[in-house]
Design an enzyme around this catalytic site. Structure first.
Site, mmCIF file in Angstrom:
data_model
loop_
_atom_site.group_PDB
_atom_site.id
_atom_site.type_symbol
_atom_site.label_atom_id
_atom_site.label_comp_id
_atom_site.label_asym_id
_atom_site.label_seq_id
_atom_site.Cartn_x
_atom_site.Cartn_y
_atom_site.Cartn_z
ATOM 1 N N ASP A 205 0.862 -1.188 0.000
ATOM 2 C CA ASP A 205 0.000 0.000 0.000
ATOM 3 C C ASP A 205 0.893 1.231 0.000
ATOM 4 O OD1 ASP A 205 1.076 0.269 2.522
ATOM 5 O OD2 ASP A 205 -0.830 0.316 3.588
ATOM 6 N N ASP A 207 1.454 4.793 2.333
ATOM 7 C CA ASP A 207 1.059 5.421 3.600
ATOM 8 C C ASP A 207 1.445 6.900 3.619
ATOM 9 O OD1 ASP A 207 0.487 2.747 5.128
ATOM 10 O OD2 ASP A 207 2.491 2.487 4.290
ATOM 11 N N ASP A 297 -3.223 4.440 2.848
ATOM 12 C CA ASP A 297 -3.549 4.823 4.224
ATOM 13 C C ASP A 297 -3.210 6.295 4.391
ATOM 14 O OD1 ASP A 297 -4.317 2.253 4.946
ATOM 15 O OD2 ASP A 297 -2.354 1.729 5.779
HETATM 16 N N1 CTP Z 1 0.824 1.268 11.500
HETATM 17 C C1 CTP Z 1 0.235 1.771 12.633
HETATM 18 N N2 CTP Z 1 -1.114 1.630 12.829
HETATM 19 C C2 CTP Z 1 -1.876 0.987 11.921
HETATM 20 C C3 CTP Z 1 -1.286 0.463 10.752
HETATM 21 C C4 CTP Z 1 0.076 0.615 10.572
HETATM 22 O O1 CTP Z 1 0.913 2.360 13.466
HETATM 23 N N3 CTP Z 1 -3.177 0.863 12.126
HETATM 24 C C5 CTP Z 1 2.268 1.423 11.310
HETATM 25 C C6 CTP Z 1 2.988 0.092 11.445
HETATM 26 O O2 CTP Z 1 3.700 0.047 12.648
HETATM 27 C C7 CTP Z 1 3.909 0.049 10.271
HETATM 28 C C8 CTP Z 1 3.619 1.295 9.449
HETATM 29 O O3 CTP Z 1 2.511 1.924 10.042
HETATM 30 O O4 CTP Z 1 5.233 0.076 10.720
HETATM 31 C C9 CTP Z 1 3.349 0.951 8.008
HETATM 32 O O5 CTP Z 1 2.414 -0.101 7.939
HETATM 33 P P1 CTP Z 1 2.166 -0.980 6.653
HETATM 34 O O6 CTP Z 1 1.660 -0.138 5.555
HETATM 35 O O7 CTP Z 1 1.317 -2.127 7.053
HETATM 36 O O8 CTP Z 1 3.591 -1.613 6.332
HETATM 37 P P2 CTP Z 1 4.810 -1.109 5.462
HETATM 38 O O9 CTP Z 1 5.996 -1.169 6.340
HETATM 39 O O10 CTP Z 1 4.507 0.194 4.812
HETATM 40 O O11 CTP Z 1 4.984 -2.244 4.378
HETATM 41 P P3 CTP Z 1 4.113 -2.478 3.041
HETATM 42 O O12 CTP Z 1 5.020 -2.167 1.924
HETATM 43 O O13 CTP Z 1 3.753 -3.927 3.084
HETATM 44 O O14 CTP Z 1 2.936 -1.591 3.086
HETATM 45 MN MN MN Z 2 2.697 0.446 3.778
HETATM 46 MN MN MN Z 3 -0.382 0.830 5.551
#
Ligand code: CTP
Ligand code: MN
Ligand code: MN
Ligand code: MN
Length: 373
Positions: A205, A207, A297
């Site tokens: 995703d 963020d 996100d």
């Molecule tokens: N996070 C958070 N609260 C949430 C979701 C995520 O604090 N409800 C934080 C997590 O601790 C994570 C960061 O946001 O370290 C990013 O989350 P995520 O998008 O799931 O992972 P990524 O490290 O960005 O990996 P990916 O490439 O798979 O998205």
């Molecule tokens: Mn992510």
């Molecule tokens: Mn995320």
């Protein structure tokens, strides 16, 4: 031949926040196996083993070179008898029979498949498995299954959102959301967080944090951004959560607890022509419909919590876990996405940057690209 531990192995910390971990992983053959074993433990609700596998993978990711023999992991933290036995198997046979057993397990296969759908967690997956369901097709064909809105979007866009998001796609989304936010609030700031801020080439995703310089002005901003994205025709799905933030509350001790900032989990429509680097060229129309769906996100913390939110949302998950564990165990402090609290002095430690937070914790600053623990 001689197989002595690399000198680095003698001073590797058990805490990821005291290690530097880039995206370059020299020990993927081991860490992939440990991550799969961790996921299996999670499905079996074995919290201890799950954490042990995750920590082992994280330590190996921080090493400057590949492990070629068991001697090289002498003295490394977080590697117990069990994890060492798995590594030995991989070193000798080039494969892990333990992980192959897991991979061929019917329940593991089903739970992995079901939880790959946006909105489906281990609990729901388990429920479907117990009903005898084994494929996504079977779930969709089952008349007695009530999917919630998020799960319906998860199934609808399954093919697109299970495909990795590239850095170019992340940048394109950044421009779109930034332009939209500026149109509403010209002084708003959009920051890329998550894996892309850590320098990853691909993600599941994208963020972002959205803030405005004046306290309180962030209220209502996110909803207006969402409305505008909808007007632009690119909002495919939106789950909005209002702020439940209480300034006086102590940082949460539960890591997995959601933070209290206003946020939204989105699925956006990204046009292929909007990407940098493809020269705006249309791909073979038979192959592509000209757009894809992407998970986004978007979090809107009040500006005085920006540094904590940025640190918390940059990850990695394992880095965050260890940062909090370090704060609690080594400093008597409580850290979460909102604040840092000193339990001995009984006071909140304010911060305007991530550097401030590391300094409060008595830690050397770790750059985002070194947080891929
Ligand atoms: N996070 C958070 N609260 C949430 C979701 C995520 O604090 N409800 C934080 C997590 O601790 C994570 C960061 O946001 O370290 C990013 O989350 P995520 O998008 O799931 O992972 P990524 O490290 O960005 O990996 P990916 O490439 O798979 O998205
Ligand atoms: Mn992510
Ligand atoms: Mn995320
Ligand atoms: Mn992820």
């Amino acid at each position: 031949t001689e197989c002595s531990p690399p000198t680095a192995a003698t001073n590797v910390s058990q805490y990821a926040c005291l290690r530097r971990t880039t995206t370059e992983n020299h020990n993927k053959i081991f860490t992939d196996v440990f991550e799969e074993l961790a996921e299996n433990s999670e499905f079996n609700e074995s919290k201890g083993p799950c954490l042990a596998f995750r920590r082992a993978a994280s330590v190996l990711k921080s090493l400057p070179s590949a492990v070629h023999c068991l001697g090289a992991i002498q003295g490394l933290p977080c590697l117990g008898e069990h994890t060492k036995a798995v590594m030995e198997e991989i070193l000798i046979f080039g494969r892990s029979f333990k992980v192959e057993e897991v991979q061929s397990d019917e329940r593991y296969q089903a739970l992995k498949l079901f939880t790959s759908v946006f909105g489906v967690g281990p609990k729901t997956a388990e429920k479907w498995y117990r009903r005898g369901l084994r494929s996504l097709k079977e779930i969709l064909a089952e008349p007695n299954i009530q999917l919630n809105r998020m799960q319906r979007a998860g199934f609808l866009y399954y093919m697109d959102i299970s495909k990795a998001v590239s850095k170019a796609e992340a940048k394109a989304l950044r421009s779109i959301i930034e332009e939209t936010a500026h149109w509403i609030a010209p002084d708003s700031k959009l920051a890329l967080t998550g894996g892309f801020r850590r320098g990853k080439e691909y993600g599941h995703d994208v963020d972002f944090l959205l803030t405005v310089p004046e306290m309180g002005k962030e209220e209502g901003l996110l909803l207006r951004v969402i409305d505008r994205l909808r007007d632009q025709g690119i909002l495919l799905y939106c789950e909005h959560q209002g702020s439940t933030f209480d300034m006086s509350k102590l940082p949460s001790r539960r890591f997995e607890a959601m933070d209290h900032f206003e946020k939204c989990f989105l699925i956006l429509r990204l046009e292929e022509g909007q990407m940098e680097g493809d020269g705006g060229l249309q791909k073979d129309p038979g192959e592509s419909r000209g757009w894809r769906a992407v998970r986004v996100d978007l979090v809107a913390p009040p500006v005085d919590r920006y540094a904590f939110a940025l640190l918390g949302w940059t990850g990695s998950r394992q880095f965050e876990r260890d940062l909090r564990r370090f704060a609690r165990k080594e400093r008597g402090m409580c850290l979460d996405n909102h604040a840092l609290y000193d339990k001995t002095k009984k006071l909140f430690l304010p911060a305007t940057s991530e550097e401030d937070i590391f300094a409060h914790l008595g830690l050397e600053y770790v750059e985002p690209w070194q947080r891929n623990a």
